[in-house]
Scaffold this active site. Structure first.
Site, PDB file in Angstrom:
ATOM      1  CE  LYS A   1      -3.253   2.404   2.781  1.00 55.09           C
ATOM      2  NZ  LYS A   1      -4.419   2.465   3.587  1.00 55.09           N
TER       3      LYS A   1
ATOM      4  CD  GLU B   1       8.987  -5.998   7.217  1.00 52.22           C
ATOM      5  OE1 GLU B   1       9.005  -4.845   6.787  1.00 52.22           O
ATOM      6  OE2 GLU B   1       9.129  -6.448   8.583  1.00 52.22           O
TER       7      GLU B   1
ATOM      8  N   GLY C   1      -5.058  -1.630   5.033  1.00 52.74           N
ATOM      9  CA  GLY C   1      -4.073  -2.610   4.407  1.00 52.74           C
ATOM     10  C   GLY C   1      -4.960  -4.159   4.797  1.00 52.74           C
ATOM     11  NE  ARG C   2      -6.541  -3.414  10.680  1.00 51.80           N
ATOM     12  CZ  ARG C   2      -5.973  -2.478  10.769  1.00 51.80           C
ATOM     13  NH1 ARG C   2      -4.938  -2.139  10.129  1.00 51.80           N
ATOM     14  NH2 ARG C   2      -6.412  -1.419  11.559  1.00 51.80           N
TER      15      ARG C   2
ATOM     16  CD  GLU D   1      -1.914  -4.056  11.317  1.00 50.37           C
ATOM     17  OE1 GLU D   1      -2.608  -3.926  10.263  1.00 50.37           O
ATOM     18  OE2 GLU D   1      -0.917  -4.362  11.475  1.00 50.37           O
TER      19      GLU D   1
ATOM     20  CG  HIS E   1      -5.488 -35.463  16.932  1.00 53.69           C
ATOM     21  ND1 HIS E   1      -5.741 -36.943  17.514  1.00 53.69           N
ATOM     22  CD2 HIS E   1      -6.509 -35.433  16.067  1.00 53.69           C
ATOM     23  CE1 HIS E   1      -6.605 -37.302  16.988  1.00 53.69           C
ATOM     24  NE2 HIS E   1      -7.133 -36.562  15.775  1.00 53.69           N
TER      25      HIS E   1
ATOM     26  CE  LYS F   1       5.670  -1.044  10.038  1.00 53.81           C
ATOM     27  NZ  LYS F   1       4.421  -0.399   9.165  1.00 53.81           N
TER      28      LYS F   1
HETATM   29  O1  F6P Z   1       3.202  -2.745   9.728  1.00 51.27           O
HETATM   30  C1  F6P Z   1       1.754  -2.919   9.578  1.00 51.27           C
HETATM   31  C2  F6P Z   1       1.339  -2.629   8.096  1.00 51.27           C
HETATM   32  O2  F6P Z   1       1.116  -1.243   8.081  1.00 51.27           O
HETATM   33  C3  F6P Z   1      -0.109  -3.308   7.710  1.00 51.27           C
HETATM   34  O3  F6P Z   1      -1.169  -2.535   8.458  1.00 51.27           O
HETATM   35  C4  F6P Z   1      -0.101  -3.456   6.511  1.00 51.27           C
HETATM   36  O4  F6P Z   1      -0.981  -4.460   6.052  1.00 51.27           O
HETATM   37  C5  F6P Z   1       1.333  -3.748   6.360  1.00 51.27           C
HETATM   38  O5  F6P Z   1       1.942  -3.169   7.315  1.00 51.27           O
HETATM   39  C6  F6P Z   1       1.914  -3.750   5.027  1.00 51.27           C
HETATM   40  O6  F6P Z   1       1.968  -2.519   4.431  1.00 51.27           O
HETATM   41  P1  F6P Z   1       2.318  -2.122   3.165  1.00 51.27           P
HETATM   42  O7  F6P Z   1       1.222  -2.661   2.220  1.00 51.27           O
HETATM   43  O8  F6P Z   1       2.304  -0.658   2.999  1.00 51.27           O
HETATM   44  O9  F6P Z   1       3.485  -2.584   2.569  1.00 51.27           O
END
Ligand code: F6P
Length: 560
Positions: free
Chosen positions: A211, A217, A283-284, A369, A400, A524
Site C-alpha cells: 500500500k 520487508e 491494508g488488512r 491490528e 489432537h 519499525k
Molecule cells: O506494519 C503493519 C502494516 O502497516 C499493515 O497494516 C499493513 O498491512 C502492512 O504493514 C503492509 O504495509 P504495506 O502494504 O504498505 O507494505
C-alpha cells in the site's frame, strides 16, 4: 460526527448486562431440554452462510440486552457513517470504504466521497487488473524470452500478503491449470530463497504489493527478486547485460500494486504495469482491491467478481438488517458479552475445511491490528477490556493438539467452527465418505463442548472412581457453527466480510479507531535505528540498553 464515542460502560444496557452476568448460570443441557426451538431460534442466515449461535452462552434476554447496547452506542449511525465515507478513521483522518470495492458495477445511488467518484475509479482499476489477469492467463503476456507466465510470486507483507495467500489457498480448486501463485513476505532471507529456489525466471512474474511502497520487508524482497531475475535470466543465456535489457526484463516480469504509484516508478516498475488503490482501503481490508491481483490471475476475473459479490451480500445484510437477525452484529456483540462480561481473553476460529488453513492467521491481523488498542478514537483511555487474542488451526489437527484446553481447561474460550457441506475432493475410504467422517468430528466437537459429560455418565461407563474427575467434561463451553454449501469464491467473500463487520461492531462498542495501527510503528523505527549497531557501528551499539547490547554482541560473536 460526534467528537467523542459513546462510552459503552456508561449505558444502561451495560449496567443491565453486568447484572445479567452476575446472575448468569449457563446450562446448555437444560436450556436445550426446556426449549425444543432453541437451535432454530438462535440460527441465523446471511447469504449462503448458515450460522448456528444456539450453543453459545446466551438467552433471549442476553440478546435483547446486547441489541439495546448496540442502540445505545449508536451502532447503526456508525455503520451508516462508514458506508457513506465519513472519516471514521479519525487518527489518520480517512474514510473507511473497503465496502465500496465490492459494490456491483452500476450500483446506485453513485458514491462520491471527498470529491472522488468512487464507483468509477473502483471499476476502472478492476478493469485494468482483470485485463492484465486475462493476458497472463491466456499466455498473451509473455516474459522477456517469449515464454508464458507459469508462476506469479506476490511479494508483500501484512495485509498485502495475508489476504492474498489465504484466499489463494482457500480457492485452490478454482486456480487455472498450469498457473500457480507463491507468496514471499518475511525479510528472513530464507523465505525468498526457498520460494524462488526451483523457479524458472523466464516464466515467473513478480507482483510487488505494498500500500505504502515503503515497507522495509517488501522493498528488500523486491530488490532481491530483481537481482535474482537478472542473475537467473543471464544463467539461461538471455541477453541481460546492459541497462536497457535489464529494464525490459523488469517491465515484463514485475508489476506493482500500491497507493503510491510515484514510488513504484522510482523502483523501476513502469507505472503502466501498476495497479492502484486508495488510502480509504486499510491494508488488512484490501484483499478485495488490486492487492488481490495474484488471486485474480490465479482464479480469473469471473471468479474474482463472484468473490466480490459475496462480500457485497454481507455488506448489504449488515447495513440494513435489524440486530436480532444481523449476523455480524450478533457475533460482534456476543464477543463483547464474552470479553467484557464473562472474562474471555481469547477467541478460537477452527475451520473444518483444510483449504481455510490460513484463515485464522488472516483473522489475526484483521481483528488484532484493528482492535488491539488501549485508547479510544478521541484519545481517551478505553473504559473496558478490548481486543481478544484470536487464534486457531484447522480441525481435526487442532483436536489432537490444543482442544484439551478448550474442553477441560480453566479458561473460557469461545469458538467459531466453520465447515462446508460439499468437499472439493470426495474421497472414499472403502465405503466410507471421508468428508462425512471429517464433519462428524466437527459436529462431535461442538456437541462435546456444549453438553460435556457428567461424573455419573463417566461412572456408568465403568470408569474407576479415582479417574472419574479427570474424565468429566463440564460442558457449557460456547461455540458458533458456521456452515456453507461449499467453499466457493462467493462464500469466501461472505466469510471475510462477516469477520470484517464483527471486528467493526466490537470496535464501535469499545469506542476505538479500528482502522489505524500505530502500535506497529515503534518496532519499525527501532529496527532502522538498531541496524547500524548490528552491522558493527560501535557508537550505535553503545547507545543501546544493556540487554540489546548483549544480544547484538552475542550475534556478532557467533556470526560466521
Ligand atoms: O506494519 C503493519 C502494516 O502497516 C499493515 O497494516 C499493513 O498491512 C502492512 O504493514 C503492509 O504495509 P504495506 O502494504 O504498505 O507494505
Amino acid at each position: 460526527m460526534n467528537s467523542h464515542p459513546v462510552d459503552a460502560t456508561t449505558t444502561s444496557a451495560w449496567n443491565k448486562l453486568a447484572a445479567h452476568a452476575n446472575n448468569f448460570s449457563p446450562d446448555l443441557r437444560a436450556w436445550f431440554a426446556a426449549d425444543p426451538d432453541r437451535a432454530e431460534k438462535f440460527t441465523t442466515r446471511v447469504g449462503d452462510l448458515h450460522v448456528d449461535l444456539s450453543k453459545n452462552l446466551l438467552t433471549e434476554e442476553t440478546l435483547a440486552l446486547l441489541g439495546q447496547l448496540a442502540d445505545e452506542v449508536q451502532l447503526q449511525d456508525r455503520i451508516d457513517a462508514m458506508f457513506s465515507g465519513a472519516h471514521i478513521n479519525v487518527t489518520e483522518d480517512r474514510a473507511v470504504l473497503h465496502t465500496a470495492l465490492r459494490r456491483p458495477p452500476g450500483a446506485t445511488p453513485a458514491l462520491h466521497v471527498d470529491g472522488q467518484d468512487i464507483d468509477t475509479d473502483v471499476q476502472a482499476e478492476f478493469d485494468k487488473v482483470f485485463a492484465f489477469a486475462d493476458q497472463v492467463r491466456s499466455g498473451e503476456w509473455k516474459g522477456i524470452t517469449g515464454e508464458r507466465i507459469k508462476t506469479v510470486v506476490n511479494i508483500g507483507i501484512g495485509g498485502s500478503d495475508l489476504g492474498p495467500v489465504m484466499a489463494y489457498e482457500a480457492l485452490k480448486p478454482y486456480v487455472q491449470e498450469g498457473l500457480e501463485a507463491r507468496f514471499v513476505s518475511n525479510i528472513d532471507p530464507t523465505d525468498i530463497a526457498e520460494t524462488l529456489a526451483d523457479l524458472d525466471p523466464r516464466s515467473t512474474l513478480f507482483i510487488i504489493a505494498s500500500k505504502t511502497f515503503t515497507t522495509l520487508e517488501t522493498l528488500t524482497n523486491a530488490r532481491l527478486a530483481r537481482e535474482w531475475l537478472w542473475r537467473e535470466l543471464a544463467a539461461t543465456g538471455a541477453k541481460i547485460a546492459d541497462d536497457d535489457a535489464r529494464r525490459s526484463a523488469v517491465a515484463r516480469h514485475f508489476v506493482a500494486v500500491s497507493t503510491a504509484l510515484d514510488k513504484v516508478a522510482d523502483f523501476g516498475i513502469d507505472p503502466e504495469n501498476a495497479f492502484g488503490f486508495w488510502d480509504w482501503v486499510g491494508g488488512r481490508y484490501s484483499v478485495d482491491s488490486a492487492i488481490g491481483a495474484s488471486l485474480a490471475i490465479a482464479i480469473g476475473p469471473d471468479n474474482f467478481r463472484n468473490f466480490l459479490a459475496g462480500f457485497h451480500t454481507v455488506d448489504e445484510h449488515f447495513r440494513s438488517t435489524p440486530w436480532a437477525q444481523n449476523v455480524p452484529a450478533l457475533m460482534g456483540l456476543l464477543n463483547i458479552w464474552y470479553t467484557n462480561f464473562l472474562d474471555a481473553h481469547t477467541h478460537a476460529v477452527l475451520p473444518y475445511a483444510q483449504y481455510l488453513h490460513r484463515f485464522p492467521a488472516y483473522l489475526q491481523q484483521l481483528t488484532m491490528e484493528s482492535n488491539g488498542k488501549s485508547v479510544r478514537w478521541d484519545g481517551a483511555t478505553v473504559s473496558s477490556e478490548t481486543g481478544e487474542i484470536w487464534w486457531g488451526e484447522p480441525g481435526t489437527n487442532g483436536q489432537h493438539a490444543f482442544y484439551q484446553l478448550i474442553h477441560q481447561g480453566t479458561r473460557l474460550v469461545p469458538v467459531d467452527f466453520i465447515a462446508v457441506a460439499n468437499p472439493a475432493h470426495g474421497l472414499k475410504d472403502g465405503d466410507a465418505d471421508v468428508h462425512e467422517l471429517f464433519l462428524a468430528n466437527f459436529f462431535a466437537q461442538s456437541k462435546a463442548l456444549a453438553f460435556g459429560k457428567t461424573a455419573d455418565e463417566v461412572r456408568a461407563e465403568g470408569t474407576a472412581e479415582d479417574i472419574v474427575p479427570a474424565r468429566v467434561f463440564s460442558g457449557n463451553r460456547p461455540s458458533t457453527s458456521i456452515m456453507a454449501p461449499q467453499l466457493s469464491p462467493s462464500v469466501l467473500g461472505q466469510l471475510i466480510a462477516l469477520y470484517e463487520h464483527i471486528t467493526f461492531v466490537q470496535g464501535i462498542v469499545w469506542g476505538i479507531d479500528s482502522f489505524d495501527q500505530w502500535g506497529v510503528e515503534l518496532g519499525k523505527e527501532l529496527a532502522l535505528e538498531i541496524a547500524p549497531a548490528v552491522s558493527g557501528d560501535s557508537d550505535a551499539l553503545a547507545s543501546q540498553d544493556a540487554s540489546t547490547q548483549g544480544l547484538i554482541n552475542y550475534y556478532r560473536a557467533q556470526r560466521r
